[in-house]
Design a protein around this motif. Structure first.
Motif, PDB file in Angstrom:
ATOM      1  N   LEU A  77       0.831  -1.208   0.000  1.00 28.11           N
ATOM      2  CA  LEU A  77       0.000   0.000   0.000  1.00 28.11           C
ATOM      3  C   LEU A  77       0.864   1.256   0.000  1.00 28.11           C
ATOM      4  O   LEU A  77       0.495   2.280  -0.586  1.00 28.11           O
ATOM      5  CB  LEU A  77      -0.931   0.003   1.219  1.00 28.11           C
ATOM      6  N   THR A  78       2.002   1.183   0.677  1.00 30.53           N
ATOM      7  CA  THR A  78       2.923   2.312   0.688  1.00 30.53           C
ATOM      8  C   THR A  78       3.567   2.483  -0.676  1.00 30.53           C
ATOM      9  O   THR A  78       3.745   3.606  -1.163  1.00 30.53           O
ATOM     10  CB  THR A  78       4.012   2.114   1.763  1.00 30.53           C
ATOM     11  N   SER A  79       3.906   1.379  -1.336  1.00 24.86           N
ATOM     12  CA  SER A  79       4.629   1.430  -2.609  1.00 24.86           C
ATOM     13  C   SER A  79       3.753   1.773  -3.798  1.00 24.86           C
ATOM     14  O   SER A  79       4.207   2.401  -4.756  1.00 24.86           O
ATOM     15  CB  SER A  79       5.310   0.079  -2.873  1.00 24.86           C
ATOM     16  N   ILE A  80       2.496   1.369  -3.762  1.00 26.82           N
ATOM     17  CA  ILE A  80       1.645   1.542  -4.945  1.00 26.82           C
ATOM     18  C   ILE A  80       1.356   3.018  -5.214  1.00 26.82           C
ATOM     19  O   ILE A  80       1.135   3.434  -6.352  1.00 26.82           O
ATOM     20  CB  ILE A  80       0.335   0.733  -4.785  1.00 26.82           C
ATOM     21  N   TYR A  81       1.396   3.815  -4.162  1.00 25.34           N
ATOM     22  CA  TYR A  81       1.173   5.269  -4.290  1.00 25.34           C
ATOM     23  C   TYR A  81       2.270   5.919  -5.135  1.00 25.34           C
ATOM     24  O   TYR A  81       1.976   6.565  -6.152  1.00 25.34           O
ATOM     25  CB  TYR A  81       1.102   5.856  -2.878  1.00 25.34           C
ATOM     26  N   SER A 104     -12.799  -1.881   2.694  1.00 22.51           N
ATOM     27  CA  SER A 104     -12.014  -3.070   2.349  1.00 22.51           C
ATOM     28  C   SER A 104     -10.634  -2.645   1.872  1.00 22.51           C
ATOM     29  O   SER A 104     -10.412  -1.478   1.515  1.00 22.51           O
ATOM     30  CB  SER A 104     -12.706  -3.883   1.244  1.00 22.51           C
ATOM     31  N   LEU A 105      -9.717  -3.602   1.864  1.00 25.60           N
ATOM     32  CA  LEU A 105      -8.381  -3.315   1.342  1.00 25.60           C
ATOM     33  C   LEU A 105      -8.434  -2.951  -0.137  1.00 25.60           C
ATOM     34  O   LEU A 105      -7.643  -2.136  -0.611  1.00 25.60           O
ATOM     35  CB  LEU A 105      -7.467  -4.527   1.549  1.00 25.60           C
ATOM     36  N   THR A 106      -9.368  -3.546  -0.865  1.00 21.42           N
ATOM     37  CA  THR A 106      -9.508  -3.231  -2.294  1.00 21.42           C
ATOM     38  C   THR A 106      -9.797  -1.747  -2.490  1.00 21.42           C
ATOM     39  O   THR A 106      -9.188  -1.082  -3.330  1.00 21.42           O
ATOM     40  CB  THR A 106     -10.630  -4.066  -2.928  1.00 21.42           C
ATOM     41  N   MET A 107     -10.717  -1.203  -1.694  1.00 18.25           N
ATOM     42  CA  MET A 107     -11.029   0.220  -1.782  1.00 18.25           C
ATOM     43  C   MET A 107      -9.832   1.077  -1.393  1.00 18.25           C
ATOM     44  O   MET A 107      -9.587   2.131  -1.985  1.00 18.25           O
ATOM     45  CB  MET A 107     -12.222   0.560  -0.896  1.00 18.25           C
ATOM     46  N   LEU A 108      -9.074   0.624  -0.398  1.00 18.61           N
ATOM     47  CA  LEU A 108      -7.898   1.390   0.025  1.00 18.61           C
ATOM     48  C   LEU A 108      -6.845   1.389  -1.073  1.00 18.61           C
ATOM     49  O   LEU A 108      -6.198   2.419  -1.330  1.00 18.61           O
ATOM     50  CB  LEU A 108      -7.332   0.786   1.318  1.00 18.61           C
ATOM     51  N   TYR A 109      -6.678   0.258  -1.753  1.00 20.09           N
ATOM     52  CA  TYR A 109      -5.756   0.191  -2.891  1.00 20.09           C
ATOM     53  C   TYR A 109      -6.200   1.141  -4.008  1.00 20.09           C
ATOM     54  O   TYR A 109      -5.387   1.843  -4.607  1.00 20.09           O
ATOM     55  CB  TYR A 109      -5.665  -1.239  -3.425  1.00 20.09           C
ATOM     56  N   ILE A 110      -7.493   1.164  -4.289  1.00 20.44           N
ATOM     57  CA  ILE A 110      -8.010   2.060  -5.336  1.00 20.44           C
ATOM     58  C   ILE A 110      -7.742   3.519  -4.975  1.00 20.44           C
ATOM     59  O   ILE A 110      -7.339   4.323  -5.823  1.00 20.44           O
ATOM     60  CB  ILE A 110      -9.518   1.813  -5.553  1.00 20.44           C
ATOM     61  N   ALA A 111      -7.957   3.849  -3.706  1.00 22.28           N
ATOM     62  CA  ALA A 111      -7.717   5.218  -3.248  1.00 22.28           C
ATOM     63  C   ALA A 111      -6.248   5.594  -3.396  1.00 22.28           C
ATOM     64  O   ALA A 111      -5.918   6.707  -3.828  1.00 22.28           O
ATOM     65  CB  ALA A 111      -8.168   5.364  -1.794  1.00 22.28           C
ATOM     66  N   PHE A 126      12.520   3.743   5.842  1.00 23.06           N
ATOM     67  CA  PHE A 126      12.460   4.063   7.272  1.00 23.06           C
ATOM     68  C   PHE A 126      11.026   4.288   7.735  1.00 23.06           C
ATOM     69  O   PHE A 126      10.613   3.762   8.779  1.00 23.06           O
ATOM     70  CB  PHE A 126      13.307   5.295   7.572  1.00 23.06           C
ATOM     71  N   GLU A 127      10.250   5.058   6.967  1.00 23.91           N
ATOM     72  CA  GLU A 127       8.869   5.345   7.367  1.00 23.91           C
ATOM     73  C   GLU A 127       8.056   4.064   7.506  1.00 23.91           C
ATOM     74  O   GLU A 127       7.303   3.889   8.475  1.00 23.91           O
ATOM     75  CB  GLU A 127       8.211   6.272   6.332  1.00 23.91           C
ATOM     76  N   THR A 128       8.207   3.173   6.542  1.00 22.66           N
ATOM     77  CA  THR A 128       7.436   1.922   6.566  1.00 22.66           C
ATOM     78  C   THR A 128       7.897   1.002   7.678  1.00 22.66           C
ATOM     79  O   THR A 128       7.088   0.487   8.461  1.00 22.66           O
ATOM     80  CB  THR A 128       7.562   1.198   5.213  1.00 22.66           C
ATOM     81  N   VAL A 129       9.211   0.808   7.761  1.00 23.04           N
ATOM     82  CA  VAL A 129       9.754  -0.126   8.748  1.00 23.04           C
ATOM     83  C   VAL A 129       9.558   0.403  10.162  1.00 23.04           C
ATOM     84  O   VAL A 129       9.244  -0.350  11.083  1.00 23.04           O
ATOM     85  CB  VAL A 129      11.238  -0.414   8.464  1.00 23.04           C
ATOM     86  N   PHE A 130       9.734   1.709  10.358  1.00 22.61           N
ATOM     87  CA  PHE A 130       9.566   2.277  11.707  1.00 22.61           C
ATOM     88  C   PHE A 130       8.145   2.091  12.211  1.00 22.61           C
ATOM     89  O   PHE A 130       7.937   1.796  13.398  1.00 22.61           O
ATOM     90  CB  PHE A 130       9.942   3.760  11.715  1.00 22.61           C
ATOM     91  N   GLN A 183      10.705   5.522  -3.549  1.00 16.66           N
ATOM     92  CA  GLN A 183       9.536   5.343  -2.693  1.00 16.66           C
ATOM     93  C   GLN A 183       8.829   4.021  -2.967  1.00 16.66           C
ATOM     94  O   GLN A 183       8.175   3.470  -2.077  1.00 16.66           O
ATOM     95  CB  GLN A 183       8.571   6.512  -2.908  1.00 16.66           C
ATOM     96  N   ILE A 184       8.944   3.517  -4.190  1.00 20.22           N
ATOM     97  CA  ILE A 184       8.355   2.217  -4.523  1.00 20.22           C
ATOM     98  C   ILE A 184       9.163   1.087  -3.902  1.00 20.22           C
ATOM     99  O   ILE A 184       8.624   0.176  -3.257  1.00 20.22           O
ATOM    100  CB  ILE A 184       8.284   2.023  -6.056  1.00 20.22           C
ATOM    101  N   LEU A 185      10.477   1.140  -4.101  1.00 21.85           N
ATOM    102  CA  LEU A 185      11.337   0.043  -3.657  1.00 21.85           C
ATOM    103  C   LEU A 185      11.555   0.037  -2.149  1.00 21.85           C
ATOM    104  O   LEU A 185      11.704  -1.031  -1.549  1.00 21.85           O
ATOM    105  CB  LEU A 185      12.685   0.128  -4.385  1.00 21.85           C
ATOM    106  N   GLY A 186      11.585   1.230  -1.523  1.00 21.69           N
ATOM    107  CA  GLY A 186      11.866   1.309  -0.089  1.00 21.69           C
ATOM    108  C   GLY A 186      10.931   0.476   0.764  1.00 21.69           C
ATOM    109  O   GLY A 186      11.388  -0.383   1.546  1.00 21.69           O
ATOM    110  N   PRO A 187       9.603   0.667   0.660  1.00 20.81           N
ATOM    111  CA  PRO A 187       8.683  -0.127   1.486  1.00 20.81           C
ATOM    112  C   PRO A 187       8.715  -1.617   1.171  1.00 20.81           C
ATOM    113  O   PRO A 187       8.639  -2.446   2.077  1.00 20.81           O
ATOM    114  CB  PRO A 187       7.308   0.477   1.142  1.00 20.81           C
ATOM    115  N   VAL A 188       8.807  -1.968  -0.123  1.00 21.69           N
ATOM    116  CA  VAL A 188       8.806  -3.385  -0.506  1.00 21.69           C
ATOM    117  C   VAL A 188      10.040  -4.089   0.044  1.00 21.69           C
ATOM    118  O   VAL A 188       9.942  -5.157   0.663  1.00 21.69           O
ATOM    119  CB  VAL A 188       8.734  -3.527  -2.039  1.00 21.69           C
TER     120      VAL A 188
END
Length: 417
Positions: free
Chosen positions: A56-60, A103-110, A245-249, A364-369
């Motif tokens: 969810l962090t990376s898809i943005y 749902s997670l689907t809606m959150l992904y769409i957002a 850092f943001e994701t892992v923290f 930003q894509i690779l960091g969270p993944v």
């Protein structure tokens, strides 16, 4: 354009940047808890929650990457204002969808929708600032852009953590939409976004579309000079580490340190405060003590060491102190990189800043993944590896010196009043 009008335009652009980053910051401390609630509602395995947090962090930024250059080119052709307006409309819709998700689907769409349209706001806003600012004052103005962005990251986590935990006992459903206390921070930011959108439509003047006097081959050759490539690589490294850092923290704080969302929010708030305070300080006074290259080197070194040290301290005070040190290093690097990119070419400022934003988006894509993947081996790995990557990136500054004079000359040739 007189000085008063220029200052008014700068203020409006900074306001739009602040609101967009406020929306980004609101989700930071609440994402692990929000994702867990939606995942359990979808009857998903709890072991998959960290995966969804990272994705969810990376898809943005992934969709920011796919659309940012398009928005930059459109802003060069039609002016910055209409592109910023379209981006803010999409931002408001994203916040509404996020706040009402069931749902997670809606959150992904957002998140996808937000990635597409916020990529029309941040880089184009910086290009707008570049258009109306002289070379002499550009680093300072870009630092204030950093302040607006950091301020959003200051207040966003605070609003997100406090408003989502308010003692409001209500639930209301309408079809696939659901309103409860978790919706409040997102609906508030959507309202603020709508207010700023209305103000910009009425009061913000458009920039003059940029005429193309050079061939596509010349532009391509210039834009991807070795110096520009170095700037892009450094931008990528910083954004990769920051989002890792943001994701892992947020996961580390929740599962290992047993922090509440408020404590995690304080960590993000401190990071934003330091960035907001120190970026204009370094931009205004930094070159009196250190060159831009030396500031970048020092910032990378400070950030790298703090990351390596981070997992060895479990005390709340020590954790916050290391976050402050990490943010101070970032405050030395970010405005200098953005200023250097904005000075490369007046004619291609929108495209160049958009390309830099694309490099940021890849990070930003690779960091969270990668961060959530490394967590499976233990919380030490993502922090230490991120620190080593930053320290290694200092070697790129060897090439920075060779092309710094070229950048200075280009900036002087393109000087505007």
């Amino acid at each position: 354009m007189n000085q008063k009008e220029k200052l008014n335009r700068i203020f409006l652009i900074l306001l739009s940047l602040f609101v967009v980053m406020l929306g980004y910051g609101i989700l930071l401390p609440t994402l692990p808890y929000y994702t867990e609630r939606l995942a359990l509602g979808d009857n998903l395995d709890t072991d998959s929650i960290n995966f969804h947090i990272g994705f969810l962090t990376s898809i943005y930024p992934l969709f920011q990457l796919l659309f940012v250059v398009l928005w930059g080119r459109l802003s060069d052709k039609y002016g910055r204002k209409p592109i910023i307006i379209v981006g803010l409309i999409g931002f408001v819709i994203m916040q509404l969808l996020t706040g009402l998700a069931t749902s997670l689907t809606m959150l992904y769409i957002a998140r996808i929708f937000g990635g597409i349209f916020t990529s029309a706001v941040i880089p184009v806003s910086n290009a707008y600032l570049s258009d109306i600012t002289s070379i002499k004052h550009r680093t300072k103005v870009m630092a204030w852009s950093g302040v607006a962005i950091s301020s959003g990251v200051i207040f966003g986590p605070v609003l997100g953590s406090l408003l989502s935990q308010t003692n409001l006992h209500f639930k209301y459903s309408l079809g696939i939409l659901h309103l409860d206390r978790f919706s409040i921070p997102f609906l508030l930011v959507a309202l603020l976004g709508f207010v700023i959108l209305s103000i910009l439509i009425k009061w913000l003047g458009n920039t003059t579309p940029i005429s193309r006097f050079v061939s596509e081959a010349q532009k391509l050759s210039f834009s991807f000079s070795r110096f520009f490539t170095v700037l892009l690589l450094l931008s990528f490294v910083m954004q990769f580490v920051i989002t890792l850092f943001e994701t892992v923290f947020s996961i580390y704080g929740k599962n290992e340190l047993l922090f509440s969302s408020n404590q995690i929010g304080i960590g993000f708030m401190l990071c934003g405060v330091v960035m907001a305070v120190l970026q204009p300080v370094f931009a205004t006074y930094g070159e009196k003590l250190l060159t831009a290259k030396q500031q970048i080197a020092a910032g990378l070194f400070i950030s790298g060491i703090s990351m390596i040290a981070f997992p060895f301290f479990n005390n709340e005070f020590a954790v916050y102190l290391l976050i402050i040190i990490f943010a101070a290093g970032g405050a030395m690097v970010t405005p200098n990189l953005l200023s250097a990119v904005s000075q490369l070419s007046k004619e291609n400022a929108g495209s160049n800043i958009s390309i830099q934003t694309s490099a940021n988006s890849v990070g930003q894509i690779l960091g969270p993944v990668i961060g959530t993947w490394l967590i499976t081996g233990g919380f030490y790995f993502p922090f230490i590896i991120a620190g080593i990557i930053i320290l290694t990136a200092i070697g790129l500054l060897y090439f920075y010196k060779s092309f710094n004079s070229k950048t200075t000359k280009i900036g002087q040739d393109n000087k505007v009043s």
